[in-house]
Design a protein around this motif. Structure first.
Motif, PDB file in Angstrom:
ATOM      1  N   ASP A 174      -8.846   5.720  -0.984  1.00 22.35           N
ATOM      2  CA  ASP A 174      -9.143   5.057  -2.255  1.00 22.35           C
ATOM      3  C   ASP A 174      -8.080   4.019  -2.598  1.00 22.35           C
ATOM      4  O   ASP A 174      -8.405   2.910  -3.036  1.00 22.35           O
ATOM      5  N   VAL A 175      -6.819   4.393  -2.398  1.00 19.75           N
ATOM      6  CA  VAL A 175      -5.733   3.452  -2.708  1.00 19.75           C
ATOM      7  C   VAL A 175      -5.744   2.282  -1.733  1.00 19.75           C
ATOM      8  O   VAL A 175      -5.543   1.128  -2.131  1.00 19.75           O
ATOM      9  N   LEU A 176      -6.008   2.574  -0.451  1.00 21.36           N
ATOM     10  CA  LEU A 176      -6.068   1.507   0.540  1.00 21.36           C
ATOM     11  C   LEU A 176      -7.166   0.498   0.186  1.00 21.36           C
ATOM     12  O   LEU A 176      -6.958  -0.718   0.268  1.00 21.36           O
ATOM     13  N   ASN A 235      -1.129  -4.923   7.442  1.00 21.63           N
ATOM     14  CA  ASN A 235      -0.116  -5.068   8.483  1.00 21.63           C
ATOM     15  C   ASN A 235       1.200  -5.420   7.827  1.00 21.63           C
ATOM     16  O   ASN A 235       1.248  -5.760   6.636  1.00 21.63           O
ATOM     17  N   SER A 236       2.284  -5.345   8.590  1.00 21.89           N
ATOM     18  CA  SER A 236       3.560  -5.814   8.069  1.00 21.89           C
ATOM     19  C   SER A 236       3.602  -7.335   8.145  1.00 21.89           C
ATOM     20  O   SER A 236       2.872  -7.955   8.936  1.00 21.89           O
ATOM     21  N   LEU A 237       4.443  -7.938   7.346  1.00 24.06           N
ATOM     22  CA  LEU A 237       4.546  -9.395   7.320  1.00 24.06           C
ATOM     23  C   LEU A 237       4.927  -9.951   8.681  1.00 24.06           C
ATOM     24  O   LEU A 237       4.298 -10.894   9.184  1.00 24.06           O
ATOM     25  N   VAL A 238       5.936  -9.369   9.323  1.00 21.62           N
ATOM     26  CA  VAL A 238       6.425  -9.886  10.601  1.00 21.62           C
ATOM     27  C   VAL A 238       5.375  -9.735  11.698  1.00 21.62           C
ATOM     28  O   VAL A 238       5.114 -10.671  12.462  1.00 21.62           O
ATOM     29  N   LYS A 275      -8.357  -0.102  -2.752  1.00 15.02           N
ATOM     30  CA  LYS A 275      -7.939  -0.804  -3.973  1.00 15.02           C
ATOM     31  C   LYS A 275      -6.975  -1.939  -3.639  1.00 15.02           C
ATOM     32  O   LYS A 275      -7.119  -3.065  -4.140  1.00 15.02           O
ATOM     33  N   VAL A 276      -5.997  -1.658  -2.764  1.00 17.72           N
ATOM     34  CA  VAL A 276      -5.009  -2.678  -2.388  1.00 17.72           C
ATOM     35  C   VAL A 276      -5.672  -3.780  -1.571  1.00 17.72           C
ATOM     36  O   VAL A 276      -5.394  -4.979  -1.768  1.00 17.72           O
ATOM     37  N   LYS A 277      -6.541  -3.403  -0.657  1.00 14.43           N
ATOM     38  CA  LYS A 277      -7.262  -4.370   0.177  1.00 14.43           C
ATOM     39  C   LYS A 277      -8.113  -5.302  -0.688  1.00 14.43           C
ATOM     40  O   LYS A 277      -8.099  -6.525  -0.503  1.00 14.43           O
ATOM     41  N   THR A 278      -8.849  -4.733  -1.634  1.00 16.09           N
ATOM     42  CA  THR A 278      -9.709  -5.531  -2.510  1.00 16.09           C
ATOM     43  C   THR A 278      -8.886  -6.489  -3.361  1.00 16.09           C
ATOM     44  O   THR A 278      -9.252  -7.664  -3.537  1.00 16.09           O
ATOM     45  N   ALA A 279      -7.765  -5.996  -3.882  1.00 17.18           N
ATOM     46  CA  ALA A 279      -6.895  -6.847  -4.695  1.00 17.18           C
ATOM     47  C   ALA A 279      -6.344  -8.006  -3.869  1.00 17.18           C
ATOM     48  O   ALA A 279      -6.277  -9.154  -4.339  1.00 17.18           O
ATOM     49  N   PHE A 308       0.829  -1.208   0.000  1.00 17.40           N
ATOM     50  CA  PHE A 308       0.000   0.000   0.000  1.00 17.40           C
ATOM     51  C   PHE A 308       0.860   1.254   0.000  1.00 17.40           C
ATOM     52  O   PHE A 308       0.676   2.160  -0.828  1.00 17.40           O
ATOM     53  N   TYR A 309       1.823   1.331   0.912  1.00 18.27           N
ATOM     54  CA  TYR A 309       2.637   2.546   1.006  1.00 18.27           C
ATOM     55  C   TYR A 309       3.563   2.725  -0.200  1.00 18.27           C
ATOM     56  O   TYR A 309       3.985   3.848  -0.502  1.00 18.27           O
ATOM     57  N   ASP A 310       3.887   1.629  -0.886  1.00 19.51           N
ATOM     58  CA  ASP A 310       4.739   1.714  -2.080  1.00 19.51           C
ATOM     59  C   ASP A 310       3.927   1.847  -3.367  1.00 19.51           C
ATOM     60  O   ASP A 310       4.504   1.877  -4.459  1.00 19.51           O
ATOM     61  N   HIS A 311       2.610   1.944  -3.254  1.00 19.12           N
ATOM     62  CA  HIS A 311       1.741   1.966  -4.429  1.00 19.12           C
ATOM     63  C   HIS A 311       1.972   3.234  -5.254  1.00 19.12           C
ATOM     64  O   HIS A 311       2.097   4.341  -4.709  1.00 19.12           O
ATOM     65  N   ASP A 312       2.032   3.073  -6.570  1.00 19.13           N
ATOM     66  CA  ASP A 312       2.308   4.204  -7.466  1.00 19.13           C
ATOM     67  C   ASP A 312       1.248   5.298  -7.371  1.00 19.13           C
ATOM     68  O   ASP A 312       1.544   6.480  -7.609  1.00 19.13           O
ATOM     69  N   GLU A 313       0.006   4.918  -7.048  1.00 16.08           N
ATOM     70  CA  GLU A 313      -1.078   5.894  -7.019  1.00 16.08           C
ATOM     71  C   GLU A 313      -1.169   6.663  -5.692  1.00 16.08           C
ATOM     72  O   GLU A 313      -1.945   7.612  -5.574  1.00 16.08           O
ATOM     73  N   LEU A 314      -0.372   6.277  -4.709  1.00 12.85           N
ATOM     74  CA  LEU A 314      -0.406   6.958  -3.414  1.00 12.85           C
ATOM     75  C   LEU A 314       0.512   8.179  -3.472  1.00 12.85           C
ATOM     76  O   LEU A 314       1.637   8.182  -2.958  1.00 12.85           O
TER      77      LEU A 314
END
Length: 282
Positions: A56-58, A94-97, A60-64, A42-48
């Motif tokens: 909106d971007v969040l 969340n973060s992976l860890v 989009k990423v969540k739905t994907a 999400f934070y690295d998303h080009d549209e953010l």
């Protein structure tokens, strides 16, 4: 019943690790948790590009993430219609860890299975940064599968140890289950210039022997000062299919996997690594 966490970024390497797990544990009753943690994506998303598009971007990423997990589970159920398996999916902002640690605790996870690399798949490193983070910071055993690795019936396990730490029975039981499934041999090697064990070491060795009493086990002493070289040579000359190491402070695994930078990894693994964290868990 085993509870196994399968983190995924939907890359080729993570899908290979999932397929490996589905085949490897086919004789066991397993609850599989497929997890995608998308905070970094999400934070690295080009549209953010501004706070105005944050929600909106969040979404989009969540739905994907949710759609990709749904598609993955459909493919898994078609690929592996195993009545012993139960599947769950977790999509998390969340973060992976952090997410892996939360799931490991709340779902009482026995093992995390993941690929050694993710989307970046840089050739000059053995483990991707995500795998390193999980190996180092998540309190749960990890089975790391190399890219394109297919051998799901290991016959020879290698377990290097100095017998200096008291192992946890739960994690040795996991090794026992993995080995017993394919009637595998476990070579437990002590690498030293001395053949003599201290009373502490002998007690720890006896504990390991008792925990693996149902397995085929060989205890060996390798005379060498260079631990990593001795392990590499043993893998090459004894047809080792999987290596088990314990991740504790100043352990063999820490010395080999966590030098100053990731690209200086000295143990070039092309077989699966079972990393036992040796933590006290219920």
């Amino acid at each position: 019943m085993l509870s196994i966490l399968l983190p995924t970024d939907f890359s080729k390497n993570s899908i290979n690790a999932i397929k490996y797990a589905l085949e490897f544990f086919k004789y066991q009753k397993v609850q599989f948790y497929f997890m995608h943690a998308y905070r970094n994506e999400f934070y690295d998303h080009d549209e953010l590009v501004s706070r105005a598009v944050f929600d909106d971007v969040l979404l989009k990423v969540k739905t994907a993430s949710e759609n990709n997990l749904k598609k993955l589970l459909q493919e898994v159920e078609e690929l592996t219609p195993n009545p012993r398996y139960t599947y769950h999916s977790i999509s998390a902002n969340n973060s992976l860890v952090e997410e892996a640690n939360e799931i490991a605790e709340h779902k009482n996870i026995d093992l995390i299975v993941m690929g050694t690399k993710g989307k970046s798949n840089e050739r000059h490193i053995i483990f991707g940064s995500h795998t390193f983070q999980v190996l180092k910071y998540v309190d749960c055993p990890v089975l790391a599968i190399p890219s394109n690795y297919k051998n799901t019936q290991p016959k020879n396990f290698l377990f290097p140890t100095d017998f200096l730490i008291p192992y946890k029975r739960r994690e040795l039981k996991l090794l026992s289950i993995l080995s017993k499934s394919y009637r595998s041999l476990i070579d437990i090697i002590y690498i030293s210039t001395s053949n003599k064990l201290s009373i502490r070491q002998q007690d720890h060795k006896d504990f390991v022997k008792d925990a693996l009493i149902v397995n085929k086990v060989n205890f060996k002493i390798i005379n060498s000062k260079k631990v990593d070289d001795a392990i590499k040579l043993y893998i090459e000359t004894n047809n080792i299919d999987m290596i088990t190491m314990v991740n504790t402070q100043h352990s063999f695994l820490e010395d080999m996997l966590f030098p100053s930078t990731i690209d200086k990894v000295s143990l070039g693994l092309d077989i699966p690594l079972l990393a036992l964290q040796n933590t006290t868990r219920n």
